[in-house]
Design a protein around this motif. Structure first.
Motif, PDB file in Angstrom:
ATOM      1  N   VAL A  33       0.593  -1.219   0.095  1.00  0.00           N
ATOM      2  CA  VAL A  33       0.041  -0.043  -0.144  1.00  0.00           C
ATOM      3  C   VAL A  33       0.772   1.322  -0.088  1.00  0.00           C
ATOM      4  O   VAL A  33       1.902   1.335   0.859  1.00  0.00           O
ATOM      5  CB  VAL A  33      -0.851   0.048   1.417  1.00  0.00           C
ATOM      6  CG1 VAL A  33      -2.038   1.199   1.143  1.00  0.00           C
ATOM      7  CG2 VAL A  33      -1.814  -1.171   1.294  1.00  0.00           C
ATOM      8  N   ALA A  34       0.626   2.080  -0.682  1.00  0.00           N
ATOM      9  CA  ALA A  34       1.242   3.626  -0.883  1.00  0.00           C
ATOM     10  C   ALA A  34       0.312   4.501  -0.291  1.00  0.00           C
ATOM     11  O   ALA A  34      -1.185   4.599  -0.953  1.00  0.00           O
ATOM     12  CB  ALA A  34       1.485   4.126  -2.426  1.00  0.00           C
ATOM     13  N   VAL A  35       0.345   5.091   0.792  1.00  0.00           N
ATOM     14  CA  VAL A  35      -0.423   5.808   1.575  1.00  0.00           C
ATOM     15  C   VAL A  35       0.014   7.491   1.417  1.00  0.00           C
ATOM     16  O   VAL A  35       1.233   7.572   1.183  1.00  0.00           O
ATOM     17  CB  VAL A  35      -0.329   5.656   2.899  1.00  0.00           C
ATOM     18  CG1 VAL A  35      -1.190   4.007   3.103  1.00  0.00           C
ATOM     19  CG2 VAL A  35       0.982   5.542   3.841  1.00  0.00           C
ATOM     20  N   THR A  36      -0.970   8.320   1.067  1.00  0.00           N
ATOM     21  CA  THR A  36      -0.613   9.607   0.757  1.00  0.00           C
ATOM     22  C   THR A  36      -1.507  10.446   1.373  1.00  0.00           C
ATOM     23  O   THR A  36      -2.618  10.245   1.860  1.00  0.00           O
ATOM     24  CB  THR A  36      -0.662   9.607  -0.742  1.00  0.00           C
ATOM     25  OG1 THR A  36      -0.169  11.104  -1.071  1.00  0.00           O
ATOM     26  CG2 THR A  36      -1.932   9.499  -1.490  1.00  0.00           C
ATOM     27  N   ALA A  37      -0.972  11.814   1.903  1.00  0.00           N
ATOM     28  CA  ALA A  37      -1.550  12.947   2.582  1.00  0.00           C
ATOM     29  C   ALA A  37      -0.684  13.903   2.633  1.00  0.00           C
ATOM     30  O   ALA A  37       0.716  13.690   2.428  1.00  0.00           O
ATOM     31  CB  ALA A  37      -2.260  12.378   3.782  1.00  0.00           C
ATOM     32  N   ARG A  38      -1.083  14.945   3.228  1.00  0.00           N
ATOM     33  CA  ARG A  38      -0.057  16.153   3.545  1.00  0.00           C
ATOM     34  C   ARG A  38       0.608  16.023   4.849  1.00  0.00           C
ATOM     35  O   ARG A  38       1.491  16.604   5.183  1.00  0.00           O
ATOM     36  CB  ARG A  38      -0.853  17.385   3.688  1.00  0.00           C
ATOM     37  CG  ARG A  38      -1.624  17.785   2.330  1.00  0.00           C
ATOM     38  CD  ARG A  38      -2.291  19.105   2.454  1.00  0.00           C
ATOM     39  NE  ARG A  38      -3.639  18.815   3.332  1.00  0.00           N
ATOM     40  CZ  ARG A  38      -4.269  19.937   3.836  1.00  0.00           C
ATOM     41  NH1 ARG A  38      -3.625  21.207   3.486  1.00  0.00           N
ATOM     42  NH2 ARG A  38      -5.132  19.781   4.642  1.00  0.00           N
ATOM     43  N   THR A  39       0.019  15.283   5.711  1.00  0.00           N
ATOM     44  CA  THR A  39       0.410  15.109   7.146  1.00  0.00           C
ATOM     45  C   THR A  39       1.490  13.971   7.466  1.00  0.00           C
ATOM     46  O   THR A  39       1.152  12.777   7.493  1.00  0.00           O
ATOM     47  CB  THR A  39      -0.590  15.132   8.219  1.00  0.00           C
ATOM     48  OG1 THR A  39      -1.550  16.095   8.004  1.00  0.00           O
ATOM     49  CG2 THR A  39       0.014  15.175   9.618  1.00  0.00           C
ATOM     50  N   VAL A  40       2.608  14.307   7.521  1.00  0.00           N
ATOM     51  CA  VAL A  40       3.766  13.468   7.492  1.00  0.00           C
ATOM     52  C   VAL A  40       4.454  13.271   9.014  1.00  0.00           C
ATOM     53  O   VAL A  40       4.304  11.861   9.413  1.00  0.00           O
ATOM     54  CB  VAL A  40       5.087  13.735   6.951  1.00  0.00           C
ATOM     55  CG1 VAL A  40       6.314  12.611   6.600  1.00  0.00           C
ATOM     56  CG2 VAL A  40       4.708  14.035   5.246  1.00  0.00           C
ATOM     57  N   GLU A  41       4.607  14.220   9.773  1.00  0.00           N
ATOM     58  CA  GLU A  41       5.047  14.024  11.191  1.00  0.00           C
ATOM     59  C   GLU A  41       4.024  14.781  11.881  1.00  0.00           C
ATOM     60  O   GLU A  41       3.122  15.680  11.706  1.00  0.00           O
ATOM     61  CB  GLU A  41       6.452  14.613  11.272  1.00  0.00           C
ATOM     62  CG  GLU A  41       7.396  14.053  10.094  1.00  0.00           C
ATOM     63  CD  GLU A  41       8.679  14.725  10.550  1.00  0.00           C
ATOM     64  OE1 GLU A  41       8.777  15.763  11.068  1.00  0.00           O
ATOM     65  OE2 GLU A  41       9.547  14.250   9.798  1.00  0.00           O
ATOM     66  N   ALA A  42       4.210  14.382  13.409  1.00  0.00           N
ATOM     67  CA  ALA A  42       3.304  14.875  14.252  1.00  0.00           C
ATOM     68  C   ALA A  42       3.456  16.056  14.629  1.00  0.00           C
ATOM     69  O   ALA A  42       4.646  16.625  14.549  1.00  0.00           O
ATOM     70  CB  ALA A  42       3.337  14.050  15.494  1.00  0.00           C
ATOM     71  N   GLY A  43       2.561  17.109  14.808  1.00  0.00           N
ATOM     72  CA  GLY A  43       2.718  18.556  15.207  1.00  0.00           C
ATOM     73  C   GLY A  43       2.773  19.369  14.088  1.00  0.00           C
ATOM     74  O   GLY A  43       2.645  20.596  14.135  1.00  0.00           O
ATOM     75  N   THR A  44       2.305  18.842  12.567  1.00  0.00           N
ATOM     76  CA  THR A  44       2.322  19.656  11.509  1.00  0.00           C
ATOM     77  C   THR A  44       0.985  19.704  10.933  1.00  0.00           C
ATOM     78  O   THR A  44       0.435  20.371  10.174  1.00  0.00           O
ATOM     79  CB  THR A  44       2.992  18.974  10.530  1.00  0.00           C
ATOM     80  OG1 THR A  44       2.455  17.572  10.171  1.00  0.00           O
ATOM     81  CG2 THR A  44       4.529  18.643  10.842  1.00  0.00           C
ATOM     82  N   SER A  45      -0.142  19.363  11.934  1.00  0.00           N
ATOM     83  CA  SER A  45      -1.516  19.516  11.663  1.00  0.00           C
ATOM     84  C   SER A  45      -2.309  19.510  13.040  1.00  0.00           C
ATOM     85  O   SER A  45      -1.940  19.033  14.038  1.00  0.00           O
ATOM     86  CB  SER A  45      -2.052  18.254  10.850  1.00  0.00           C
ATOM     87  OG  SER A  45      -3.582  18.298  10.894  1.00  0.00           O
ATOM     88  N   SER A  46      -3.468  20.303  13.068  1.00  0.00           N
ATOM     89  CA  SER A  46      -4.254  20.460  14.051  1.00  0.00           C
ATOM     90  C   SER A  46      -5.163  18.989  14.434  1.00  0.00           C
ATOM     91  O   SER A  46      -5.503  18.974  15.375  1.00  0.00           O
ATOM     92  CB  SER A  46      -5.117  21.442  13.887  1.00  0.00           C
ATOM     93  OG  SER A  46      -6.210  21.339  12.751  1.00  0.00           O
ATOM     94  N   LEU A  47      -5.027  18.025  13.391  1.00  0.00           N
ATOM     95  CA  LEU A  47      -5.752  16.874  13.741  1.00  0.00           C
ATOM     96  C   LEU A  47      -4.814  15.638  13.910  1.00  0.00           C
ATOM     97  O   LEU A  47      -3.586  15.830  13.648  1.00  0.00           O
ATOM     98  CB  LEU A  47      -6.534  16.750  12.313  1.00  0.00           C
ATOM     99  CG  LEU A  47      -7.508  17.462  12.007  1.00  0.00           C
ATOM    100  CD1 LEU A  47      -8.169  16.972  10.516  1.00  0.00           C
ATOM    101  CD2 LEU A  47      -8.617  17.885  13.088  1.00  0.00           C
ATOM    102  N   ASP A  48      -5.254  14.800  14.878  1.00  0.00           N
ATOM    103  CA  ASP A  48      -4.252  13.576  15.113  1.00  0.00           C
ATOM    104  C   ASP A  48      -4.060  12.732  13.927  1.00  0.00           C
ATOM    105  O   ASP A  48      -4.901  12.763  12.926  1.00  0.00           O
ATOM    106  CB  ASP A  48      -4.955  12.783  16.249  1.00  0.00           C
ATOM    107  CG  ASP A  48      -4.887  13.554  17.564  1.00  0.00           C
ATOM    108  OD1 ASP A  48      -3.942  14.410  17.742  1.00  0.00           O
ATOM    109  OD2 ASP A  48      -5.746  13.249  18.327  1.00  0.00           O
TER     110      ASP A  48
END
Length: 266
Positions: A33-48
């Motif tokens: 599976v290739a998973v893609t999104a903008r959030t790579v590391e913790a602390g870069t989004s307001s969502l978990d």
């Protein structure tokens, strides 16, 4: 032996929620599976939730996954994401378009930038990604494309209830467009043995996004677990492309149908 052994899947919006659950389910069934999104590391989004966490979960269970960061509102990121997935895992057999950017704002107050961003991510991106993976699927003479939709695509009743006036019109427009795209593409790709379907939950799924928008609560007894959507997605992406295609369906209803039971919502 899993039903997806030897298959390659791309799952967008897979850093959290439904996308992460689908990716984990597909990997457990044998897919790389290739998973893609903008959030790579913790602390870069307001969502978990992060891509790294999704990959770690899959690998801990013995599966194969690669993280491909991408902003799917950008055509060049879509092209790069598919090219990288092909280079690292092989041509995809499965595409799940789940990524979403959502603003709940009434039409009179909606800004052009937010309107365009929602259509870019939830309509244009699934369209473009499908164009990018179709050639590889045709070479294999098989494939599965799944677009994640929502009950918001349904028309509101008039007089409206309180929910209908809350500001979900643009979200509903995006999902309605996605559903029509899905059935149209299913018809076009039927001769190529490529299934295309749209899948929605029967009830609100508690995810970081739905909790943030106050669409449900963590303890809501009427909410639908993400695992139900993942199970339904697996069924749609492993079934016979000649018989399980062109569906606008709901998770619990589909699973009930496949088990020979009554639908959750007749």
């Amino acid at each position: 032996m899993g039903v997806l052994d030897g298959k390659v899947a791309i799952v967008t919006g897979a850093s959290r929620g439904i996308g992460a659950e689908i990716a984990a389910q597909f990997a457990a069934a044998g897919a790389a599976v290739a998973v893609t999104a903008r959030t790579v590391e913790a602390g870069t989004s307001s969502l978990d939730g992060t891509l790294g966490e999704t990959v770690a979960r899959i690998e801990a269970a013995g599966g194969t996954a690669v993280a491909i960061p991408a902003d799917l509102s950008r055509p060049e990121d879509r092209e790069r994401a598919v090219a990288e997935a092909v280079a690292r895992l092989g041509a995809p057999d499965i595409l799940v378009s789940n990524a979403a950017v959502t603003y709940f704002t009434r039409v009179a107050d909606f800004t052009p930038r937010r309107f365009q961003l929602m259509f870019d991510v939830q309509v244009e991106a699934p369209f473009h990604l499908a164009q990018l993976v179709i050639p590889g699927m045709r070479k294999k003479s098989r494939g599965w494309i799944l677009n994640i939709s929502s009950g918001a695509a349904r028309h509101p009743s008039i007089p409206p209830n309180a929910w209908a006036g809350r500001g979900g019109t643009v979200y509903g427009m995006c999902k309605a467009a996605l559903e029509r795209f899905s059935t149209g593409l299913a018809a076009e790709l039927y001769p190529d043995n490529i299934a295309v379907n749209a899948l929605s939950p029967n009830a609100v799924v508690p995810t970081p996004g739905t909790l943030f928008h106050h669409l449900t609560t963590a303890g809501d007894p009427n909410a639908e677990p993400p695992s139900v959507m993942a199970e339904a997605a697996l069924a749609l992406c492993s079934g016979d492309p000649k018989t399980l295609t062109g569906r606008i369906t709901y998770s619990q209803d589909l699973l009930a149908e496949l088990r020979g039971a009554a639908p959750a919502h007749p």
